[in-house]
Design a protein around this motif. Structure first.
Motif, PDB file in Angstrom:
ATOM      1  N   ARG A  96       0.813  -0.884   0.008  1.00 50.54           N
ATOM      2  CA  ARG A  96       0.255  -0.069  -0.278  1.00 50.54           C
ATOM      3  C   ARG A  96       1.244   1.561  -0.329  1.00 50.54           C
ATOM      4  N   HIS A  97       0.298   1.961  -0.199  1.00 54.24           N
ATOM      5  CA  HIS A  97       0.712   3.786  -0.622  1.00 54.24           C
ATOM      6  C   HIS A  97       1.210   4.239   0.525  1.00 54.24           C
ATOM      7  N   THR A 106      -3.688  -6.699 -10.093  1.00 55.96           N
ATOM      8  CA  THR A 106      -4.140  -5.300  -9.848  1.00 55.96           C
ATOM      9  C   THR A 106      -2.994  -4.592 -10.427  1.00 55.96           C
ATOM     10  N   ALA A 121      -0.097  -0.703  -9.910  1.00 57.47           N
ATOM     11  CA  ALA A 121       0.454  -0.242  -8.757  1.00 57.47           C
ATOM     12  C   ALA A 121       1.096   0.761  -9.380  1.00 57.47           C
ATOM     13  N   PHE A 151      -8.296   5.528  -5.481  1.00 58.29           N
ATOM     14  CA  PHE A 151      -7.797   5.188  -4.887  1.00 58.29           C
ATOM     15  C   PHE A 151      -7.461   5.900  -3.591  1.00 58.29           C
ATOM     16  N   GLY A 172      -5.995   2.166  -0.088  1.00 58.27           N
ATOM     17  CA  GLY A 172      -6.267   1.357  -1.792  1.00 58.27           C
ATOM     18  C   GLY A 172      -8.345   1.367  -1.262  1.00 58.27           C
ATOM     19  N   TRP A 210     -11.199   2.620  -2.750  1.00 63.17           N
ATOM     20  CA  TRP A 210     -12.151   2.798  -3.961  1.00 63.17           C
ATOM     21  C   TRP A 210     -12.899   4.283  -3.982  1.00 63.17           C
ATOM     22  N   TYR A 243      -3.532   3.444  -8.554  1.00 61.87           N
ATOM     23  CA  TYR A 243      -3.631   2.517  -8.850  1.00 61.87           C
ATOM     24  C   TYR A 243      -3.534   1.649  -6.572  1.00 61.87           C
ATOM     25  N   PRO A 244      -4.160   0.783  -6.607  1.00 59.52           N
ATOM     26  CA  PRO A 244      -4.738   0.534  -4.612  1.00 59.52           C
ATOM     27  C   PRO A 244      -2.793   0.516  -4.651  1.00 59.52           C
ATOM     28  N   TYR A 245      -2.371   0.248  -5.036  1.00 56.43           N
ATOM     29  CA  TYR A 245      -0.544  -0.582  -4.743  1.00 56.43           C
ATOM     30  C   TYR A 245       0.308   0.311  -5.118  1.00 56.43           C
TER      31      TYR A 245
END
Length: 361
Positions: A107-108, A132, A134, A148, A152, A154, A164-166
Motif C-alpha cells: 500500500r501507498h 491489479t 500499482a 484510491f 487502496g 476506491w 492504483y491501489p498499490y
C-alpha cells in the motif's frame, strides 16, 4: 594432471529508463540467493522483482540457457557452469526445477503488504498475471473523479488521489528442485527471461552443489570478493593496471606435488580474450594476477604462476619430521579501458567466465 575451475563475474548495467508505462526491475536490495543443489527438499527463495504498471498484464518466463544437452528445451534447468555439450560429457550436468511465484502488493503510505496471488510455473514459456495495477501515478483532479486512497479503498474525495491501489508489486521467485537431475559438485547457473507488455528483463541465477577435490591431497579454492552484481558505474572507475577491481582470491596447497596456475578465457585453454558479454553487446577487460612475486597482466595462456615450497618441521619426543608444503595464493583483479566511459552500452546483464587451470608436477 590438470584441474580446471571457472570463476564468473556478473555486472548490471543500469541506464536511464522511462518513468512511465509498465516496468519490471530486479530488486537489488533484496539480492539473490544461491540455490543449494545438495538438497531437494522444499523450495528456496532466489530473487525478488518489482512491478509497476497496469493490472492484468501477463508476464512470460523462459529459460534462455544454458540448456543441458539432450534434454527437453521447454523445462527450467540449473546447468553446470563448466557445461560442455554431449550426452557423455562429464560436464553435461543439470538439475530441473520449477519456479514458484508469489505476488504481493504494498500500500501507498502505510506500507502494508498483502499477498495477491501464488502460482507454480512448470515449463519454460509459462505465464503468470499481475492481478491489479500499482504505481505512484496521481489523478489530475482528485475530489472530482474516483480513485484510491492510501489504503487502496476506491472512492471520491481529496484523499482518493491515486490511480492504483498499490504503490508497487513485488514478485518473489522460489526454485523448487525436482527429482530429475544429473549432478556433480560445482557451480550451476540458470538465465531467466521475463517479458510482458512494454518491458523485458534477464535474470541470472546461480546454484551450488558441494564438491570434493578432484585432485587427491590437493586443496584449491577460489573465493569471490566482489558482489554477484556490480553496477557499471563502479567498474568504469577501475581503468588502469594500478587502479583495478579486486574480484577474487586464489589459494592452492599440497603436501605431495607442486603446481603451476594459468588463466584462459575459454574452456579449451587457447585464448586470453577476456570480455564481459550479454545478448546485446560486449566489451573487453584486462586481467591481473598478484601473488607474493608481484602483479602480472595476463596476456598469454602459456604464462604460469608456480607454487613455492615451505618446510614444516614437527618435533616429537622420539623423532623429528620435516615435510614440504607447496603453496600458491594471490588476488585476481580486472580493469577496463578509459574510453569505455564514452560508450553507450545497452541495458543488460553482462557476465564473463575466467578459467583457472592448475597443472600439478
Amino acid at each position: 594432471m590438470k584441474l580446471s575451475k571457472i570463476f564468473k563475474v556478473v555486472l548490471l548495467l543500469t541506464l536511464l529508463t522511462p518513468l512511465y508505462g509498465n516496468s519490471l526491475e530486479w530488486n537489488l536490495s533484496a539480492d539473490t540467493t544461491i540455490l543449494d543443489l545438495s538438497s531437494k527438499v522444499g523450495s528456496s527463495y532466489v530473487a525478488q522483482l518489482i512491478y509497476q504498471g497496469e493490472g492484468g498484464n501477463a508476464i512470460g518466463l523462459a529459460n534462455i540457457g544454458p540448456l543441458p544437452y539432450g534434454e527437453m528445451s521447454d523445462r527450467f534447468y540449473y546447468t553446470h557452469q563448466n557445461f560442455i555439450p554431449g550426452r557423455d560429457s562429464p560436464y553435461n550436468r543439470w538439475q530441473r526445477v520449477l519456479f514458484g511465484v508469489t505476488i504481493k502488493g504494498q500500500r501507498h503510505s502505510s506500507g502494508k503488504v498483502e499477498i495477491l496471488s501464488e502460482d507454480v510455473l512448470q515449463y519454460s514459456g509459462d505465464t503468470f498475471s499481475i492481478p491489479t495495477g500499482a504505481g505512484n501515478d496521481l489523478l489530475p483532479n482528485p475530489g472530482f473523479v474516483e480513485g484510491f486512497n492510501s489504503e487502496g479503498v476506491w472512492g471520491k474525495g481529496s484523499n482518493y488521489r491515486y490511480k492504483y491501489p498499490y504503490e508497487f508489486i513485488t514478485i518473489e521467485l522460489r526454485a523448487i528442485a525436482t527429482t530429475e537431475g544429473n549432478l556433480i559438485g560445482g557451480i550451476y547457473e540458470s538465465h531467466l527471461y521475463f517479458s510482458g507488455a512494454g518491458f523485458s528483463l534477464t535474470l541470472p541465477l546461480e546454484g551450488r552443489r558441494e564438491e570434493s577435490s578432484e585432485l587427491e591431497d590437493h586443496s584449491f579454492s577460489i573465493e569471490r570478493v566482489v558482489p554477484q552484481l556490480l553496477p557499471f558505474e563502479q567498474l568504469i572507475e577501475k581503468d588502469s593496471f594500478t587502479n583495478r577491481l579486486r574480484v577474487g582470491v586464489i589459494k592452492y596447497s599440497s603436501f605431495e606435488t607442486g603446481a603451476t596456475l594459468s588463466f584462459a578465457s575459454d574452456a579449451s585453454n587457447s585464448a586470453v580474450d577476456f570480455k564481459l558479454s550479454s545478448t546485446k553487446s560486449s566489451f573487453p577487460f584486462s586481467l591481473v594476477f598478484e601473488s607474493n612475486n608481484g602483479a602480472q597482466k595476463i596476456t598469454d595462456t602459456s604464462y604460469g604462476f608456480s607454487t613455492t615450497t615451505h618446510q614444516l618441521t614437527t618435533i616429537a619426543p622420539t623423532y623429528t619430521e620435516v615435510v614440504n608444503e607447496h603453496l600458491l595464493s594471490g588476488e585476481v583483479g580486472i580493469y577496463v579501458d578509459k574510453d569505455l566511459r564514452k560508450n553507450r552500452l545497452p541495458d543488460d546483464f553482462y557476465s564473463t567466465e575466467i578459467y583457472f587451470i592448475v597443472t600439478s608436477w
